[in-house]
Design an enzyme around this catalytic site. Structure first.
Site, mmCIF file in Angstrom:
data_model
loop_
_atom_site.group_PDB
_atom_site.id
_atom_site.type_symbol
_atom_site.label_atom_id
_atom_site.label_comp_id
_atom_site.label_asym_id
_atom_site.label_seq_id
_atom_site.Cartn_x
_atom_site.Cartn_y
_atom_site.Cartn_z
ATOM 1 C CE LYS A 1 -3.908 -2.391 2.156
ATOM 2 N NZ LYS A 1 -4.820 -2.734 3.111
ATOM 3 C CD GLN B 1 -3.795 -4.330 6.378
ATOM 4 O OE1 GLN B 1 -3.869 -3.340 5.604
ATOM 5 N NE2 GLN B 1 -4.104 -5.497 5.823
ATOM 6 C CG ASP C 1 -9.914 -0.089 4.977
ATOM 7 O OD1 ASP C 1 -9.502 -0.423 3.847
ATOM 8 O OD2 ASP C 1 -9.197 0.252 5.900
HETATM 9 N N1 GUN Z 1 -7.028 -6.642 6.077
HETATM 10 C C1 GUN Z 1 -7.343 -7.426 5.041
HETATM 11 N N2 GUN Z 1 -7.861 -6.527 3.996
HETATM 12 C C2 GUN Z 1 -7.871 -5.476 4.449
HETATM 13 C C3 GUN Z 1 -8.550 -4.161 3.924
HETATM 14 O O1 GUN Z 1 -8.955 -3.812 2.577
HETATM 15 N N3 GUN Z 1 -8.278 -3.134 4.808
HETATM 16 C C4 GUN Z 1 -7.685 -2.975 5.936
HETATM 17 N N4 GUN Z 1 -7.843 -1.943 6.884
HETATM 18 N N5 GUN Z 1 -7.409 -4.378 6.487
HETATM 19 C C5 GUN Z 1 -7.535 -5.430 5.955
#
Ligand code: GUN
Length: 279
Positions: free
Chosen positions: A52, A96, A119
């Site tokens: 990311k 995350q 998100d």
């Molecule tokens: N863990 C797995 N996929 C995601 C996501 O799209 N966003 C976040 N914040 N955590 C995750």
């Protein structure tokens, strides 16, 4: 043989567009910043967070990483989020998941300012998705919709079966397919006669989290198969929820793992972050 839906190709096009939008904002004296929080030592989360951050750099978004130790308390995490909510250089906040078990994930999600919730996990944004009027779309389902659009795959009137009912993928995926006039069904671990359901799908989305869960006998001839899975097989190799080698002989379109949904999820995170500033 199925046509491959390449998340890499769709991502590359979309990331170019995002890069231009970031540059335009920079010319207006506006920076675009994403705060990424990671708690503990989950190795998969570390890989996702690194990807990311790298993607942010590519398009000119500033990323600010907060790597906190496993023993971080919920109160400490909530304090950090409050600070980021008030930081004008931070336009998006991503925490995350999963978080260590002593932290209440929903409490953390609820603490993020909905206007920085890139998100789209906050109940405010989830509610907007339910009524089909939204600022941010959840990244994985939104990325899947972008891929379908890119390959001119129409959802209208199609039978769409989503396997998995998570808040992150399954439920919002169903909402987005419904908004495009799909006839949508959500299946899950308690579904009886799952194969009967999946065999009726024109568009099948697998978000189960189990390697090779969807086998060829579960797929209708000519179906569009979207694989959200990100698993390790017995040899430790990355694989999806779909038995790709067999299913691709029956499907009309299929997403590979890696190189399918994964890159799109990150691209839509970039989209939401730039949108947070544009709006
Ligand atoms: N863990 C797995 N996929 C995601 C996501 O799209 N966003 C976040 N914040 N955590 C995750």
């Amino acid at each position: 043989m199925a046509e491959i839906i390449s998340g890499k190709i769709v991502s590359a096009a979309k990331r170019e567009e995002i890069k231009t939008r970031v540059a335009r904002l920079n010319e207006q004296g506006k920076s675009v910043g994403l705060a990424v929080i990671i708690v503990g030592n989950n190795s998969a989360s570390r890989v996702y967070v690194n990807n990311k951050k790298k993607a942010c750099e590519e398009v000119g978004i500033n990323s600010f990483e907060y790597a906190l130790p496993e023993e971080t308390t919920q109160a400490e995490l909530l304090d950090l989020i409050a600070q980021l909510n008030n930081d004008p250089d931070v336009n998006g906040i991503l925490c995350q998941l999963p978080l260590p078990s002593h932290i209440d994930e929903q409490a953390v999600i609820n603490a993020i300012d909905p206007s920085k919730d890139v998100d789209a996990f906050h109940p405010f944004n989830v509610g907007h998705i339910m009524i089909g009027d939204y600022t941010f779309l959840p990244c994985t389902p939104a990325g899947i919709m972008e891929m379908l659009k890119f390959y001119n795959i129409s959802v209208k009137g199609k039978k769409c079966v989503v396997i998995g009912r998570s808040n992150i993928v399954g439920k919002p995926m169903a909402m987005l397919l419904l908004k495009e006039n799909g006839t949508v069904e959500i299946c899950h671990s308690r579904t009886e006669n799952l194969k009967e359901e999946t065999l009726s799908a024109d568009i099948l989305v697998a978000a189960v989290g189990k390697a090779y869960f969807v086998t060829a006998d579960m797929v209708k001839e000519g179906a569009v198969v979207i694989d959200v899975g990100m698993n390790r097989n017995a040899e430790g190799k990355l694989c999806g929820d779909v038995d790709y080698d067999e299913v691709e002989k029956k499907a009309s379109f299929i997403t590979p793992v890696p190189g399918g949904v994964g890159p799109m999820t990150i691209t839509m995170l970039l989209e939401n972050t730039v949108r947070a500033v544009e709006l």
